[in-house]
Scaffold this active site. Structure first.
Site, PDB file in Angstrom:
ATOM      1  N   HIS A 125       0.935  -1.128   0.022  1.00 56.03           N
ATOM      2  CA  HIS A 125       0.260   0.088   0.230  1.00 56.03           C
ATOM      3  C   HIS A 125       0.954   1.402  -0.017  1.00 56.03           C
ATOM      4  CE1 HIS A 125      -3.914  -1.475   0.062  1.00 56.03           C
ATOM      5  NE2 HIS A 125      -3.768  -2.366   1.136  1.00 56.03           N
ATOM      6  N   ASP A 155      -0.033   6.854  -3.655  1.00 51.69           N
ATOM      7  CA  ASP A 155      -1.493   6.602  -4.630  1.00 51.69           C
ATOM      8  C   ASP A 155      -1.771   7.666  -5.541  1.00 51.69           C
ATOM      9  OD1 ASP A 155      -1.839   4.066  -3.284  1.00 51.69           O
ATOM     10  OD2 ASP A 155      -3.326   4.854  -2.112  1.00 51.69           O
TER      11      ASP A 155
END
Length: 376
Positions: A125, A155
């Site tokens: 992540h 992200d």
């Protein structure tokens, strides 16, 4: 949709986070983005990352669904996918296949670690990607553990935004040359690039490889946030000498000789203590009345609930209501092309019949695909 990308068709294989953000960016700026969703999936009409889409739900375990996806990619200028390396190849939709079908295709691949490298097949992540790129190490207070900057840096900044830029660049190349290509967009690479200035400062000896001890990471008294008497916060970024002089004037510190040592890191701690005590003597609104819209380099730190109501954001229409919820408006803005007001995300599969009709399928063929379970 209107905008500079009007006339561009993108096929988006549904995913989470950075892939949808890239799809939003392309759609916000005029591209037609057809999203291939999983049956039983859900798109929230309040979600900015899912707006401005057309949705078809395909069961990719069904060969007919894979065939439809391939046909869609033949009709497209670009695709975006965010699966682990090898997944699209196993579906029969890898770059070799799709570029053979459509040599002008821009094939955008969004992953955390990239298409190759020791970590390529591992889960991860944002926090992990920006750890490996060296970015997270420099975010936090001195002597404390690193603090994740939500998931903005990996992200979205280093991932979705980087892929949107790569797609736009490769689309220009394809339009000029007829040559498509594959974009390997890794959040490790992208987040490292976002820290370009930091690497430059490090090379020039202007930065320590530690968190919370440098000018822009919260160590300097003139570049930090401060709590006010009402528990709200303001931000100060008075770097340049003229802006720093104005900060001293507005805070009544012009004659305090201690503040002459602006760029002496050994003095930053005591000077910050003075400013901390000073800012707690007034409310945020009182400090706004003194400093807002001046060259102090000042702004109130607004909550998500407050930001859409601020006069600057109201005048610029920085936020819009879409799908019954407040969302950030498309950005940036253009003088010659105007982006449409975003459309709320559709229900998953809502546009399947329309998409297939556009590919030449008739009513009976569409019904048969529904019967087979390929189309949902």
């Amino acid at each position: 949709m209107t905008g500079p990308l009007k006339g561009v068709r993108i096929i988006e294989f549904a995913g989470i986070g950075p892939g949808p953000f890239c799809g939003m960016m392309l759609a916000d700026h005029g591209a037609e983005v057809i999203r291939i969703d999983r049956p039983g999936g859900f798109m929230d009409p309040r979600d900015p990352l899912s707006r401005n889409r057309t949705s078809i739900a395909l069961d990719m375990k069904n060969p007919d669904a894979v065939r439809i996806a391939r046909e869609l990619c033949k009709s497209a200028d670009g695709i975006i996918e965010g699966y682990r390396p090898g997944v699209m190849e196993r579906l029969g939709l890898g770059p070799d296949v799709l570029l053979a079908d459509n040599p002008k295709l821009v094939y955008g691949r969004m992953t955390g670690w990239g298409q190759f490298g020791p970590y390529a097949q591992a889960a991860g992540h944002d926090i992990n990607y920006i750890s490996l790129s060296g970015v997270l190490h420099g975010i936090g207070r001195a002597g404390e553990k690193p603090v994740p900057p939500v998931n903005y840096v990996g992200d979205f900044g280093g991932g979705g935004m980087m892929l949107a830029f790569g797609m736009s660049s490769a689309l220009v190349h394809a339009a000029r040359t007829g040559e498509g290509q594959v974009i390997d967009c890794a959040m490790t690479d992208g987040s490292a690039l976002l820290a370009g200035m930091t690497w430059g400062f490090l090379a020039a000896g202007r930065l320590k490889d530690e968190a919370g001890v440098n000018m822009l990471d919260g160590a300097a008294h003139f570049y930090d946030s401060y709590e006010c008497s009402d528990g709200k916060f303001v931000s100060i970024g008075s770097i340049e000498p003229q802006f720093y002089a104005l900060l001293r004037e507005k805070t009544g510190l012009t004659d305090d000789a201690d503040f002459d040592a602006q760029l002496d890191p050994s003095k930053w701690g005591p000077l910050k203590e003075k400013l901390t005590a000073l800012f707690k003597t007034k409310t945020r609104d009182e400090w706004c009345a003194i400093m807002e819209m001046t060259d102090v380099c000042f702004a109130p730190i607004l909550s998500l609930g407050e930001a859409p109501q601020h006069p600057h954001n109201v005048e610029r229409e920085t936020f819009l209501t879409v799908g019954g919820a407040i969302q950030p408006a498309p950005a940036p803005r253009y003088s010659a092309t105007v982006n449409d007001t975003p459309r709320a995300a559709p229900a998953v599969g809502a546009d399947g019949d329309t998409v297939l009709t556009g590919l030449g399928y008739d009513v009976a063929s569409i019904a048969a695909l529904r019967e087979s379970g390929a189309l949902r």
